[in-house]
Scaffold this active site. Structure first.
Site, PDB file in Angstrom:
ATOM      1  N   GLU A  44       0.833  -1.196   0.000  1.00 15.56           N
ATOM      2  CA  GLU A  44       0.000   0.000   0.000  1.00 15.56           C
ATOM      3  C   GLU A  44       0.875   1.256   0.000  1.00 15.56           C
ATOM      4  O   GLU A  44       1.834   1.368   0.762  1.00 15.56           O
ATOM      5  CB  GLU A  44      -0.874  -0.038   1.259  1.00 15.56           C
ATOM      6  CG  GLU A  44      -1.797   1.121   1.475  1.00 15.56           C
ATOM      7  CD  GLU A  44      -2.666   0.948   2.714  1.00 15.56           C
ATOM      8  OE1 GLU A  44      -3.625   1.716   2.875  1.00 15.56           O
ATOM      9  OE2 GLU A  44      -2.397   0.023   3.515  1.00 15.56           O
ATOM     10  N   LYS A 126      -8.964   2.524  -2.505  1.00 20.00           N
ATOM     11  CA  LYS A 126      -9.395   1.845  -1.284  1.00 20.00           C
ATOM     12  C   LYS A 126     -10.854   2.179  -0.985  1.00 20.00           C
ATOM     13  O   LYS A 126     -11.259   3.347  -1.027  1.00 20.00           O
ATOM     14  CB  LYS A 126      -8.478   2.297  -0.141  1.00 20.00           C
ATOM     15  CG  LYS A 126      -8.550   1.496   1.135  1.00 20.00           C
ATOM     16  CD  LYS A 126      -7.428   1.976   2.066  1.00 20.00           C
ATOM     17  CE  LYS A 126      -7.297   1.180   3.327  1.00 20.00           C
ATOM     18  NZ  LYS A 126      -6.133   1.636   4.129  1.00 20.00           N
ATOM     19  N   CYS A 162      -5.664  -3.209   1.909  1.00 19.88           N
ATOM     20  CA  CYS A 162      -5.619  -3.299   3.372  1.00 19.88           C
ATOM     21  C   CYS A 162      -6.984  -3.432   4.041  1.00 19.88           C
ATOM     22  O   CYS A 162      -7.522  -4.515   4.156  1.00 19.88           O
ATOM     23  CB  CYS A 162      -4.833  -2.123   3.937  1.00 19.88           C
ATOM     24  SG  CYS A 162      -4.146  -2.470   5.591  1.00 19.88           S
TER      25      CYS A 162
END
Length: 584
Positions: A44, A126, A162
């Site tokens: 990330e 994300k 994540c």
């Protein structure tokens, strides 16, 4: 079944060093190509480093990140890596949409990009933005709404970032509908005690839910108070562990997998649970059959105890704080006590003995064994020391101002702090504060005295853990046939600040075993007075400790940063007002 060799690049970027981070990506992609990988995936925000915090709100930084990722795609192709698809995390901007109420201006997004053939082929952002603990992603980013599914060598691979793996719904739900053979998540997941087992269990659960293999690539290294330990892994669709990278070190986890052939035609579902499924084909033709290499499953050190894991996290955090901020050496006040002994030992392991300087600052209350223990510690570890007697300075100051009682005791600590910071200014050392979490929680430290420094390695360690870590480090040395680095007397003797005759910590605080248990319950889980009493703690002790903790908030605000190793550190994890009349 399609064969695929996947490389998970467990690397250590630096926040803001876009050029250095891109160079790291290129160098690692070369390693992946030499290893015969068909796909390489990075953590990330690897292009910018992570977490970028409010840098995300600077248009110039977002623009630089976008420019860097396009330049990175071209550079990979120029260096003969254009045919190796690479997925990298970076900071992007949601285009074509104005600012919305309650969202950060400029619409920055925590994003992943697929680089192939010299171009950025696909970008997604994300979806779930964590807003707890150390994370402020609702403040810094706007969410994405896409699940990218990339066809590589005849297999469909979905990508998420994540938190998207940790939360129910959203991208995870869409993976099954997309019939992807694998889900790979790009992570910047900070270290906490025993978190690696939680991650493995999560990946196993998600694999069974989605019917897909799961890859988890995490970054390494320290960033301010956070430490990332890597521990990247792959599980198959049944949740069985296939491969695992080591902790606290850069690694390229190269793994051969057999994945389901990509469905033809692709499923018609294009939006599931509010998430768009976006498809891109890199290569539809499977690779010819080949003999797979055995997977790496790095052993977990100390499987019955995580003490060594914590110690390695502390070393990593200090090492990278020093290295990434341009320091070359550290300065530690050596008192002969356990806190300064452990701090110095961590510093030597992180930086090398030649880069650690010890300063002995005895006063008239310093016991002979304290000086001897400090000198013994330095001799065992090869740390250069010097001694500056503080008593003449303390006496001169006291005569000029006329102090007594607690103010006179604290004056000794403040003189020591002034000397440490003066040498730091003069010689360029980073001063390491030696306070532990128990002292910081209860305010048992002198502001502008023993709290001075640029970094606090054991800031998130309860006093009882400090002893445990010291014992572990000595035992490790014995196991390796070396002399224990910490003198036994520093571990065994009762702790004392030595600011008055025959002073002991227990004069002001309860036994540390009891105190730490109470503090961990109050700070770690936010239990109130009634709950703590119900748990068996003495009511008078609970009231006293709560009062100490709450009154010391102003001190904690002024304490140096230090490595986070717990789920609730006394920093960004726990933010309480200084002016506060609420009593739990």
């Amino acid at each position: 079944m399609a064969q695929l060799r996947i490389a998970l690049a467990q690397v250590n970027p630096v926040v803001g060093d876009l050029e250095g981070n891109c160079r790291l990506v290129v160098d690692t992609a070369h390693e992946a190509a030499v290893a015969g990988a068909h796909l390489v995936v990075f953590p990330e925000m690897v292009v910018t480093g992570y977490p970028v915090e409010d840098l995300a709100l600077r248009n110039s930084f977002v623009s630089a990140s976008v420019k860097a990722v396009h330049a990175l795609a071209a550079r990979l192709a120029e260096e003969g890596l254009g045919e190796l698809p690479a997925v990298v995390g970076f900071l992007n901007r949601r285009e074509g949409v104005g600012a919305r109420f309650g969202q950060p201006a400029g619409a920055p997004q925590n994003s992943a990009a697929l680089l192939h053939g010299g171009e950025v082929r696909l970008i997604s952002a994300k979806h779930h933005l964590p807003n707890y603990g150390v994370f402020d992603e609702f403040r810094n980013f706007v969410p994405g709404d896409a699940l990218p599914v990339v066809r590589v060598r005849g297999a469909d691979i979905a990508f998420a970032i994540c938190e998207d793996l940790w939360q129910e719904g959203g991208p995870v739900t869409a993976v099954r509908a997309a019939r992807a053979g694998m889900l790979i998540t790009l992570n910047g997941s900070p270290y906490e005690r025993a978190k690696d087992d939680v991650r493995l269990e999560l990946c196993q659960r998600r694999a069974r839910e989605t019917g897909a293999a799961v890859g988890y690539v995490n970054m390494t290294g320290g960033q301010d108070e956070l430490v990332f330990e890597g521990d990247s892994l792959i599980v198959d669709a049944d949740g069985e562990l296939v491969a695992r990278a080591p902790q606290f070190t850069d690694a390229l986890l190269v793994t051969d997998l057999r994945l389901p052939d990509a469905p033809d035609p692709a499923p018609e579902a294009d939006r599931v649970d509010g998430v768009r499924i976006v498809r891109h084909t890199v290569s539809a033709r499977p690779v010819p059959p080949y003999e797979p290499e055995p997977p790496l499953v790095a052993p977990r050190p100390d499987p019955l105890s995580d003490t060594g894991e914590v110690y390695r996290a502390l070393v990593t955090g200090l090492r990278d704080y020093v290295r990434k901020n341009g320091f070359r050496s550290a300065l530690v006040a050596l008192s002969g006590g356990i806190d300064s002994a452990l701090t110095a030992t961590i510093a030597v392991d992180a930086l090398g003995a030649g880069n650690v300087h010890g300063l002995l600052l005895p006063s008239k209350y310093s016991s002979g064994h304290s000086v001897a223990d400090a000198e013994e510690l330095a001799a065992r570890q090869g740390v250069r020391t010097r001694t500056l007697a503080v008593q003449p300075i303390v006496d001169a100051f006291g005569e000029a101002v006329g102090l007594d009682g607690l103010a006179a005791e604290n004056l000794q600590a403040r003189v020591r702090g002034t000397l440490l910071m003066s040498l730091s200014n003069q010689e360029g050392h980073l001063v390491l504060a030696t306070g532990n979490k128990s002292e910081l929680a209860t305010g048992y430290s002198t502001l502008y005295g023993d709290s001075v420094g640029g970094y606090a390695p054991i800031k998130d360690c309860w006093k009882s853990l400090v002893w445990e870590l010291a014992e572990w480090r000595n035992e490790q040395a014995r196991a390796e046939g070396a002399a224990p680095p910490i003198p036994e007397n520093s571990i065994a003797k009762p702790p004392s600040a030595e600011l008055r005759p025959d002073q002991l910590d227990t004069d002001s605080l309860p036994d540390y075993g009891l105190l730490d248990a109470l503090l961990d319950a109050y700070i770690g889980t936010d239990k109130g007075l009634r709950e703590l009493v119900h748990d068996g703690f003495d009511p008078a002790l609970v009231e006293r400790v709560i009062r100490l903790v709450d009154r010391a908030e102003y001190k904690r605000r002024q304490y140096p940063p230090g490595t986070k190793i717990s789920s609730r550190n006394l920093g960004r994890d726990r933010r309480l007002p200084i002016t506060n009349r609420w009593t739990p």
